[in-house]
Design a protein around this motif. Structure first.
Motif, PDB file in Angstrom:
ATOM      1  N   TYR A 246      72.519 -59.330 -33.083  1.00  0.00           N
ATOM      2  CA  TYR A 246      72.090 -59.078 -31.892  1.00  0.00           C
ATOM      3  C   TYR A 246      72.461 -60.164 -30.897  1.00  0.00           C
ATOM      4  O   TYR A 246      72.511 -61.384 -31.093  1.00  0.00           O
ATOM      5  CB  TYR A 246      70.646 -58.821 -31.852  1.00  0.00           C
ATOM      6  N   LEU A 247      72.979 -59.721 -29.711  1.00  0.00           N
ATOM      7  CA  LEU A 247      73.225 -60.650 -28.681  1.00  0.00           C
ATOM      8  C   LEU A 247      71.797 -61.112 -27.824  1.00  0.00           C
ATOM      9  O   LEU A 247      70.877 -60.330 -28.015  1.00  0.00           O
ATOM     10  CB  LEU A 247      73.939 -60.082 -27.592  1.00  0.00           C
TER      11      LEU A 247
ATOM     12  N   SER B  57      75.182 -55.782 -20.720  1.00  0.00           N
ATOM     13  CA  SER B  57      76.414 -56.354 -20.580  1.00  0.00           C
ATOM     14  C   SER B  57      77.026 -55.923 -19.520  1.00  0.00           C
ATOM     15  O   SER B  57      77.023 -54.431 -19.185  1.00  0.00           O
ATOM     16  CB  SER B  57      77.258 -56.424 -21.900  1.00  0.00           C
TER      17      SER B  57
ATOM     18  N   GLU C  80      81.386 -53.521 -24.507  1.00  0.00           N
ATOM     19  CA  GLU C  80      80.413 -54.431 -25.190  1.00  0.00           C
ATOM     20  C   GLU C  80      79.137 -53.444 -25.520  1.00  0.00           C
ATOM     21  O   GLU C  80      78.439 -53.722 -26.410  1.00  0.00           O
ATOM     22  CB  GLU C  80      80.370 -55.755 -24.445  1.00  0.00           C
TER      23      GLU C  80
ATOM     24  N   LYS D 251      79.362 -51.216 -28.466  1.00  0.00           N
ATOM     25  CA  LYS D 251      79.911 -51.874 -29.513  1.00  0.00           C
ATOM     26  C   LYS D 251      78.629 -52.910 -29.993  1.00  0.00           C
ATOM     27  O   LYS D 251      78.369 -52.980 -31.415  1.00  0.00           O
ATOM     28  CB  LYS D 251      81.007 -52.700 -29.806  1.00  0.00           C
ATOM     29  N   LYS D 252      78.080 -53.387 -29.220  1.00  0.00           N
ATOM     30  CA  LYS D 252      76.993 -54.700 -29.428  1.00  0.00           C
ATOM     31  C   LYS D 252      75.646 -54.022 -29.381  1.00  0.00           C
ATOM     32  O   LYS D 252      75.213 -53.007 -29.038  1.00  0.00           O
ATOM     33  CB  LYS D 252      77.236 -55.884 -28.567  1.00  0.00           C
ATOM     34  N   ARG D 253      74.665 -55.042 -30.302  1.00  0.00           N
ATOM     35  CA  ARG D 253      73.181 -54.707 -30.021  1.00  0.00           C
ATOM     36  C   ARG D 253      72.792 -55.619 -29.170  1.00  0.00           C
ATOM     37  O   ARG D 253      72.858 -56.728 -29.038  1.00  0.00           O
ATOM     38  CB  ARG D 253      72.813 -54.679 -31.662  1.00  0.00           C
TER      39      ARG D 253
ATOM     40  N   GLU E 213      75.304 -64.547 -31.360  1.00  0.00           N
ATOM     41  CA  GLU E 213      75.184 -63.177 -32.295  1.00  0.00           C
ATOM     42  C   GLU E 213      75.048 -63.352 -33.810  1.00  0.00           C
ATOM     43  O   GLU E 213      74.265 -62.768 -34.243  1.00  0.00           O
ATOM     44  CB  GLU E 213      76.430 -62.299 -31.990  1.00  0.00           C
TER      45      GLU E 213
END
Length: 216
Positions: A37-38, A43, A48, A51-53, A73
């Motif tokens: 996780y970020l 964002s 992002e 694709k990111k959590r 991350e």
């Protein structure tokens, strides 16, 4: 009747002025950030976001909630959240201790441990930097932590060891760079304490609300 600039009789009233509504009280949270996780809620980059959590997936936090500091991350552990920017500044500016458990590649030697304690040379955005002296100690056994989201490796690739490192700085990927500088790259990094707040008892992905991050 005389009229002065800015004075309008039609606005004069004997009724008491209504008091402005009080601002809502700020809220503070302790979160166990899982791997992957970020340390942010959104964002500005569309790719992002897809694709990111993000932290918002881990709880229904109020608008304006921000993370105090960052965990990469691929790092885990204790993350403090608040809606109060002043509290965020206090935590980051007081040189508050931050304790990490790092699993490193290989069996950490006494010489490497002494180097970590004394301070090592790392690079910050291409500029040489000497870390401040810190506390560092070997852990006799692997700490009791939840499984990571992705397996690191198996024992066929060689032994690993765990070290507890306490720093008062918060440089970019500092602990990882410190262990790499003494020849033992970090494989897993978990923050377990910030000041007086500890991670213990909080499952990965869980959070709890607190009245303050400070005892005083």
């Amino acid at each position: 009747m005389r009229f002065f600039a800015g004075y309008f009789p039609s606005l004069v009233t004997d009724q008491p002025l209504a008091r402005a509504s009080a601002a809502p009280a700020h809220r503070h949270f302790v979160l166990h950030k899982p791997w992957g996780y970020l340390s942010q809620f959104t964002s500005e980059f569309a790719k992002e976001v897809k694709k990111k959590r993000f932290l918002g997936e881990l709880g229904n936090f109020p608008a304006g909630t921000m993370a105090i500091g960052r965990l990469d991350e691929d790092s885990e552990g204790l993350l403090l959240l608040t809606t109060d920017g002043r509290v965020s500044e206090q935590v980051r500016s007081r040189h508050i201790e931050k304790e990490y458990y790092a699993q490193v590649d290989g069996l950490l030697t006494p010489a490497a441990l002494a180097s970590l304690q004394a301070g090592v040379d790392i690079s910050l955005h291409g500029t040489p930097y000497r870390t401040r002296p810190c506390q560092a100690r070997l852990l006799a056994a692997a700490p009791d932590l939840p499984p990571r989201g992705r397996r690191i490796r198996d024992d066929r690739h060689g032994p690993t060891s765990w070290v507890a490192i306490v720093v008062t700085e918060g440089k970019f990927r500092q602990v990882r760079k410190m262990t790499a500088a003494v020849g033992f790259p970090t494989l897993r990094l978990v923050r377990v304490r910030v000041g007086e707040v500890r991670l213990e008892g909080l499952p990965a992905g869980a959070s709890r609300e607190v009245s303050s991050f400070f005892k005083n």
